[in-house]
Motif scaffolding. Structure first.
Motif, PDB file in Angstrom:
ATOM      1  N   ALA A  23     -13.143   1.503  -6.861  1.00 57.16           N
ATOM      2  CA  ALA A  23     -13.321   0.072  -6.594  1.00 57.16           C
ATOM      3  C   ALA A  23     -11.995  -0.612  -6.277  1.00 57.16           C
ATOM      4  CB  ALA A  23     -13.990  -0.599  -7.786  1.00 57.16           C
ATOM      5  N   LEU A  24     -10.900  -0.095  -6.821  1.00 56.51           N
ATOM      6  CA  LEU A  24      -9.591  -0.690  -6.563  1.00 56.51           C
ATOM      7  C   LEU A  24      -9.027  -0.313  -5.196  1.00 56.51           C
ATOM      8  CD1 LEU A  24      -7.900  -0.281 -10.057  1.00 56.51           C
ATOM      9  CD2 LEU A  24      -8.726  -2.385  -8.999  1.00 56.51           C
ATOM     10  N   VAL A  25      -9.478   0.787  -4.617  1.00 63.07           N
ATOM     11  CA  VAL A  25      -8.928   1.249  -3.336  1.00 63.07           C
ATOM     12  C   VAL A  25      -9.049   0.194  -2.241  1.00 63.07           C
ATOM     13  CG1 VAL A  25      -9.268   2.929  -1.474  1.00 63.07           C
ATOM     14  CG2 VAL A  25      -9.069   3.702  -3.828  1.00 63.07           C
ATOM     15  N   PRO A  26     -10.223  -0.420  -2.011  1.00 68.51           N
ATOM     16  CA  PRO A  26     -10.289  -1.438  -0.957  1.00 68.51           C
ATOM     17  C   PRO A  26      -9.392  -2.640  -1.233  1.00 68.51           C
ATOM     18  CG  PRO A  26     -12.491  -0.772  -1.617  1.00 68.51           C
ATOM     19  CD  PRO A  26     -11.535  -0.149  -2.575  1.00 68.51           C
ATOM     20  N   ALA A  27      -9.261  -3.022  -2.492  1.00 66.68           N
ATOM     21  CA  ALA A  27      -8.398  -4.153  -2.828  1.00 66.68           C
ATOM     22  C   ALA A  27      -6.937  -3.843  -2.517  1.00 66.68           C
ATOM     23  CB  ALA A  27      -8.566  -4.514  -4.299  1.00 66.68           C
ATOM     24  N   ARG A  63      -2.455  -4.422   3.798  1.00 70.36           N
ATOM     25  CA  ARG A  63      -2.649  -4.914   5.162  1.00 70.36           C
ATOM     26  C   ARG A  63      -2.119  -6.332   5.300  1.00 70.36           C
ATOM     27  NH1 ARG A  63      -8.194  -4.820   5.676  1.00 70.36           N
ATOM     28  NH2 ARG A  63      -8.480  -2.913   4.528  1.00 70.36           N
ATOM     29  N   ARG A  64      -2.338  -7.161   4.291  1.00 72.39           N
ATOM     30  CA  ARG A  64      -1.846  -8.551   4.329  1.00 72.39           C
ATOM     31  C   ARG A  64      -0.317  -8.586   4.337  1.00 72.39           C
ATOM     32  NH1 ARG A  64      -5.738 -11.272  -0.099  1.00 72.39           N
ATOM     33  NH2 ARG A  64      -7.645 -11.176   1.126  1.00 72.39           N
ATOM     34  N   ARG A  65       0.290  -7.711   3.561  1.00 75.67           N
ATOM     35  CA  ARG A  65       1.758  -7.701   3.503  1.00 75.67           C
ATOM     36  C   ARG A  65       2.374  -7.188   4.784  1.00 75.67           C
ATOM     37  NH1 ARG A  65       3.114  -5.755  -2.662  1.00 75.67           N
ATOM     38  NH2 ARG A  65       2.216  -7.576  -3.652  1.00 75.67           N
ATOM     39  N   ARG A  66       1.688  -6.272   5.454  1.00 85.48           N
ATOM     40  CA  ARG A  66       2.210  -5.718   6.697  1.00 85.48           C
ATOM     41  C   ARG A  66       2.035  -6.663   7.872  1.00 85.48           C
ATOM     42  NH1 ARG A  66      -0.092   0.422   6.481  1.00 85.48           N
ATOM     43  NH2 ARG A  66       1.125   1.104   4.699  1.00 85.48           N
ATOM     44  N   SER A  67       0.949  -7.437   7.866  1.00 80.79           N
ATOM     45  CA  SER A  67       0.691  -8.328   9.009  1.00 80.79           C
ATOM     46  C   SER A  67       1.673  -9.493   9.005  1.00 80.79           C
ATOM     47  CB  SER A  67      -0.745  -8.836   8.967  1.00 80.79           C
ATOM     48  OG  SER A  67      -0.930  -9.667   7.842  1.00 80.79           O
TER      49      SER A  67
END
Length: 133
Positions: free
Chosen positions: A117-121, A127-131
């Motif tokens: 369950a933690l993997v998608p989070a 992804r947010r940090r990279r964008s």
């Protein structure tokens, strides 16, 4: 990512070496071979098709891989725990199986489910940090 895969593969090969070295102590390997053959058959006939079907029917998108992986791990944990789970009750010698195996099996399944369950989070955060903002 490639380095991680190589390291995980190397650890797996090392564990296989330990397993092979432990087989040298077995006087009659017939039982081990039957158990291994049964495990392969159980995986190919039951676990793998169920995992693929559940992943196909229940999950969409990027989460499908982690869910399938979790189902494979949970299936393997269940197969390993089956002998103890199918023979509940008191034993004449309490030191033979001194732990609460059904409870520990459920805890292991809960840990796998939590990590899954933690993997998608974690993926969303990275992804947010990279964008770029």
């Amino acid at each position: 990512m490639k380095v991680t895969r190589v390291l995980v593969g190397a650890v797996g090969v090392a564990f296989m070496g330990v397993g092979v070295s432990l087989l040298t102590d077995v006087r009659d390997p017939t039982g081990v071979l039957v158990w291994l053959g049964g495990a392969v058959a159980l995986h190919d006939v039951l676990i793998a098709p169920l995992v693929l079907l559940a992943g196909l029917l229940l999950v969409r998108g990027r989460v499908r891989g982690p869910v399938r992986g979790a189902l494979v791990v949970m299936g393997a944990l269940t197969v390993v725990a089956l002998p103890v789970l199918l023979r509940p009750g008191r034993r004449a010698n309490a030191s033979v199986l001194p732990l609460d195996y059904p409870r520990n099996w459920l805890i292991a399944l809960a840990v796998v489910a939590t990590v899954t369950a933690l993997v998608p989070a974690v993926r969303a955060l990275t992804r947010r940090r990279r964008s770029p903002s």
